[in-house]
Design a protein around this motif. Structure first.
Motif, PDB file in Angstrom:
ATOM      1  N   LYS A  74       0.835  -1.211   0.000  1.00  0.00           N
ATOM      2  CA  LYS A  74       0.000   0.000   0.000  1.00  0.00           C
ATOM      3  C   LYS A  74       0.864   1.253   0.000  1.00  0.00           C
ATOM      4  O   LYS A  74       0.364   2.351  -0.243  1.00  0.00           O
ATOM      5  CB  LYS A  74      -0.954   0.003   1.200  1.00  0.00           C
ATOM      6  CG  LYS A  74      -1.971  -1.140   1.179  1.00  0.00           C
ATOM      7  CD  LYS A  74      -3.051  -0.986   2.228  1.00  0.00           C
ATOM      8  CE  LYS A  74      -2.514  -0.957   3.648  1.00  0.00           C
ATOM      9  NZ  LYS A  74      -1.852  -2.241   4.009  1.00  0.00           N
ATOM     10  N   ASP A  75       2.155   1.100   0.253  1.00  0.00           N
ATOM     11  CA  ASP A  75       3.106   2.215   0.200  1.00  0.00           C
ATOM     12  C   ASP A  75       3.810   2.191  -1.161  1.00  0.00           C
ATOM     13  O   ASP A  75       4.546   1.252  -1.471  1.00  0.00           O
ATOM     14  CB  ASP A  75       4.128   2.101   1.330  1.00  0.00           C
ATOM     15  CG  ASP A  75       5.097   3.262   1.346  1.00  0.00           C
ATOM     16  OD1 ASP A  75       6.083   3.207   0.576  1.00  0.00           O
ATOM     17  OD2 ASP A  75       4.867   4.225   2.093  1.00  0.00           O
ATOM     18  N   PHE A  76       3.580   3.203  -1.972  1.00  0.00           N
ATOM     19  CA  PHE A  76       4.082   3.171  -3.340  1.00  0.00           C
ATOM     20  C   PHE A  76       5.604   3.201  -3.412  1.00  0.00           C
ATOM     21  O   PHE A  76       6.209   2.478  -4.221  1.00  0.00           O
ATOM     22  CB  PHE A  76       3.515   4.333  -4.158  1.00  0.00           C
ATOM     23  CG  PHE A  76       4.042   4.366  -5.559  1.00  0.00           C
ATOM     24  CD1 PHE A  76       3.635   3.422  -6.491  1.00  0.00           C
ATOM     25  CD2 PHE A  76       4.964   5.327  -5.954  1.00  0.00           C
ATOM     26  CE1 PHE A  76       4.129   3.430  -7.788  1.00  0.00           C
ATOM     27  CE2 PHE A  76       5.462   5.347  -7.249  1.00  0.00           C
ATOM     28  CZ  PHE A  76       5.044   4.391  -8.171  1.00  0.00           C
ATOM     29  N   THR A 129       7.034  -0.126  -2.697  1.00  0.00           N
ATOM     30  CA  THR A 129       6.649  -1.012  -3.797  1.00  0.00           C
ATOM     31  C   THR A 129       7.572  -0.798  -4.988  1.00  0.00           C
ATOM     32  O   THR A 129       8.072  -1.753  -5.599  1.00  0.00           O
ATOM     33  CB  THR A 129       5.190  -0.748  -4.203  1.00  0.00           C
ATOM     34  OG1 THR A 129       4.335  -0.983  -3.083  1.00  0.00           O
ATOM     35  CG2 THR A 129       4.767  -1.645  -5.358  1.00  0.00           C
ATOM     36  N   VAL A 134      -5.868  -0.381  -3.937  1.00  0.00           N
ATOM     37  CA  VAL A 134      -4.634   0.403  -3.790  1.00  0.00           C
ATOM     38  C   VAL A 134      -3.409  -0.444  -4.139  1.00  0.00           C
ATOM     39  O   VAL A 134      -2.502  -0.001  -4.852  1.00  0.00           O
ATOM     40  CB  VAL A 134      -4.518   0.986  -2.372  1.00  0.00           C
ATOM     41  CG1 VAL A 134      -3.136   1.584  -2.140  1.00  0.00           C
ATOM     42  CG2 VAL A 134      -5.590   2.052  -2.151  1.00  0.00           C
ATOM     43  N   TRP A 137      -3.065  -1.042  -7.981  1.00  0.00           N
ATOM     44  CA  TRP A 137      -2.626   0.138  -8.720  1.00  0.00           C
ATOM     45  C   TRP A 137      -1.160   0.444  -8.430  1.00  0.00           C
ATOM     46  O   TRP A 137      -0.398   0.789  -9.355  1.00  0.00           O
ATOM     47  CB  TRP A 137      -3.490   1.355  -8.393  1.00  0.00           C
ATOM     48  CG  TRP A 137      -3.024   2.568  -9.158  1.00  0.00           C
ATOM     49  CD1 TRP A 137      -2.425   3.684  -8.667  1.00  0.00           C
ATOM     50  CD2 TRP A 137      -3.080   2.752 -10.588  1.00  0.00           C
ATOM     51  NE1 TRP A 137      -2.107   4.559  -9.674  1.00  0.00           N
ATOM     52  CE2 TRP A 137      -2.501   4.012 -10.872  1.00  0.00           C
ATOM     53  CE3 TRP A 137      -3.566   1.976 -11.632  1.00  0.00           C
ATOM     54  CZ2 TRP A 137      -2.394   4.503 -12.169  1.00  0.00           C
ATOM     55  CZ3 TRP A 137      -3.459   2.467 -12.934  1.00  0.00           C
ATOM     56  CH2 TRP A 137      -2.885   3.723 -13.178  1.00  0.00           C
ATOM     57  N   ASN A 138      -0.728   0.310  -7.201  1.00  0.00           N
ATOM     58  CA  ASN A 138       0.679   0.558  -6.879  1.00  0.00           C
ATOM     59  C   ASN A 138       1.593  -0.392  -7.649  1.00  0.00           C
ATOM     60  O   ASN A 138       2.650   0.017  -8.154  1.00  0.00           O
ATOM     61  CB  ASN A 138       0.913   0.403  -5.376  1.00  0.00           C
ATOM     62  CG  ASN A 138       0.461   1.623  -4.590  1.00  0.00           C
ATOM     63  OD1 ASN A 138       0.074   2.647  -5.157  1.00  0.00           O
ATOM     64  ND2 ASN A 138       0.491   1.520  -3.272  1.00  0.00           N
ATOM     65  N   ARG A 197       1.510   0.657 -11.402  1.00  0.00           N
ATOM     66  CA  ARG A 197       2.193   1.940 -11.626  1.00  0.00           C
ATOM     67  C   ARG A 197       3.689   1.813 -11.418  1.00  0.00           C
ATOM     68  O   ARG A 197       4.482   2.424 -12.154  1.00  0.00           O
ATOM     69  CB  ARG A 197       1.606   3.007 -10.699  1.00  0.00           C
ATOM     70  CG  ARG A 197       2.065   4.417 -11.032  1.00  0.00           C
ATOM     71  CD  ARG A 197       1.608   4.815 -12.438  1.00  0.00           C
ATOM     72  NE  ARG A 197       2.191   6.077 -12.876  1.00  0.00           N
ATOM     73  CZ  ARG A 197       3.411   6.212 -13.378  1.00  0.00           C
ATOM     74  NH1 ARG A 197       4.195   5.154 -13.493  1.00  0.00           N
ATOM     75  NH2 ARG A 197       3.840   7.383 -13.795  1.00  0.00           N
ATOM     76  N   ALA A 198       4.104   0.996 -10.453  1.00  0.00           N
ATOM     77  CA  ALA A 198       5.534   0.753 -10.247  1.00  0.00           C
ATOM     78  C   ALA A 198       6.129   0.029 -11.453  1.00  0.00           C
ATOM     79  O   ALA A 198       7.238   0.349 -11.895  1.00  0.00           O
ATOM     80  CB  ALA A 198       5.754  -0.055  -8.975  1.00  0.00           C
TER      81      ALA A 198
END
Length: 280
Positions: A54-56, A59, A91, A94-95, A98-99
Motif C-alpha cells: 500500500k506504500d508506493f 513497492t 490500492v 494500482w501501486n 504503476r511501479a
C-alpha cells in the motif's frame, strides 16, 4: 527470468513460487506477512522482502531489476463486506501496476477472480449464458469481486498510457490441490461457484505462462478464465444446469461439441498455451 511474486506467503502464492522456481526462474518474494513454514525460503534462487504494498515508494523499490511481476497480494474474499477488502486490494494493485510502468517492467500478471461475475459471494448468483467466457457481463455486488473488476480496469488504463506493457488478468477459480477437495455436499449452497475449481499447480502454470509467453503472442491487457473443465460433482453439468439454472441459455454448438462444463477457457489455450491439468 527474474520474477517478483507478491503475496508469496499466501495459499496461492506459495504454489506459484514453487512452480516458478521449478521452471528455473529467480523469484523476488514480496509479502507483508512473514512465514517460516515455507518450502522455498532456503532456495538460493528465492529472496524474501517484507513490504507493505500500500506504500508506493517501497513497492517501487522492491521491484527494481525485475523482468516480470505476478501480483497475488490481496484479500481473497469479502470478509465483512464493508470497506477494507475493497480499499486495500484496489490500492495494492494500482501501486504494483504503476511501479511496473515506472520501472519499464512490461510483463505483468494479476490475480483476478471468477468473482468478477455475480457468483458465490453475491446475494443471488446471476449468469447470462453458458459456457461463461471473457465476454460475459461482469456485475459483482460485493466488495471483493468489485476490487478485482477495478483491478482489470486499472490494467486497461495502464496499458493505454504505457503501450509497451502487457498485462494478463488471470480469473482463477477456487485454487485447490485436488478435485476431491472441492467437493461439497450442498449443491444449492455452492451453485454460485458452478461446482468449479482449478488444481493449484495448473493455476500456477497459467500465471507463469502469462508473463513468459512471447511478447508478440498478444498485446495490451487481456482477461483469462482459468478453471478445470470437470466439475467437483458427480452429476453431469447439464443435469446441474437444468436443476439450478434452467432459464440460462447455452451457446449454440457447446453441447454438440462434446465439451463439458460451465466455463470456456479456450482463450487461455489460444493465447497462453494453457490447458488445465490435474497434477495431483
Amino acid at each position: 527470468m527474474k520474477i517478483a511474486i507478491t503475496g508469496c506467503n499466501g495459499g496461492v502464492g506459495r504454489c506459484v513460487v514453487l512452480w516458478v522456481l521449478k521452471e528455473g526462474h529467480t523469484v523476488v518474494g514480496v509479502d507483508c506477512v512473514i512465514a517460516q513454514d515455507t518450502d522455498f525460503y532456503d532456495n538460493p534462487a528465492f529472496s524474501f522482502h517484507p513490504v507493505d504494498l500500500k506504500d508506493f515508494d517501497t513497492t517501487l523499490k522492491v521491484f527494481e531489476g525485475c523482468d516480470a511481476i505476478i501480483q497475488l497480494a490481496a484479500f481473497a474474499q469479502p470478509m465483512d463486506y464493508k470497506t477494507k477488502v475493497h480499499n486495500d486490494n484496489v490500492v495494492i494493485t494500482w501501486n504494483v501496476l504503476r511501479a511496473a510502468a515506472e520501472l519499464g517492467i512490461n510483463r505483468v500478471a494479476l490475480a483476478s477472480s471468477v468473482n468478477v461475475l455475480r457468483g458465490v459471494y453475491s446475494t443471488e448468483p446471476i449468469f447470462h449464458y453458458f459456457p461463461i467466457d471473457e465476454n460475459h457481463p461482469c456485475e459483482p455486488d460485493e466488495p471483493y469481486g468489485l476490487s478485482k473488476l477495478i483491478a482489470e480496469m486499472q490494467a486497461n488504463t495502464i496499458v493505454r498510457r504505457y503501450p509497451s506493457m502487457r498485462v494478463a488478468s488471470i480469473r482463477i477459480h477456487w485454487v485447490l490441490p485436488t478435485r476431491a477437495r472441492a467437493y461439497r455436499q450442498d449443491h444449492f449452497r455452492v451453485r454460485g461457484d458452478l461446482w468449479g475449481y482449478v488444481q493449484m499447480d495448473s493455476a500456477a502454470d497459467a500465471f507463469l505462462r502469462a508473463v513468459t509467453v512471447e511478447m508478440d503472442q498478444w498485446t495490451g491487457h487481456e482477461t483469462f478464465f482459468i478453471a478445470a473443465p470437470q466439475l467437483a460433482a458427480d452429476e453431469d453439468w447439464l443435469e446441474l444446469k437444468e436443476k439450478y439454472f434452467p432459464d440460462v441459455p447455452v451457446k449454440p454448438g457447446w453441447v454438440e461439441s462434446g465439451t463439458k462444463g460451465f466455463f470456456d477457457c479456450s482463450k487461455a489455450e489460444r493465447l497462453l498455451g494453457w490447458v488445465h491439468t490435474d497434477y495431483a
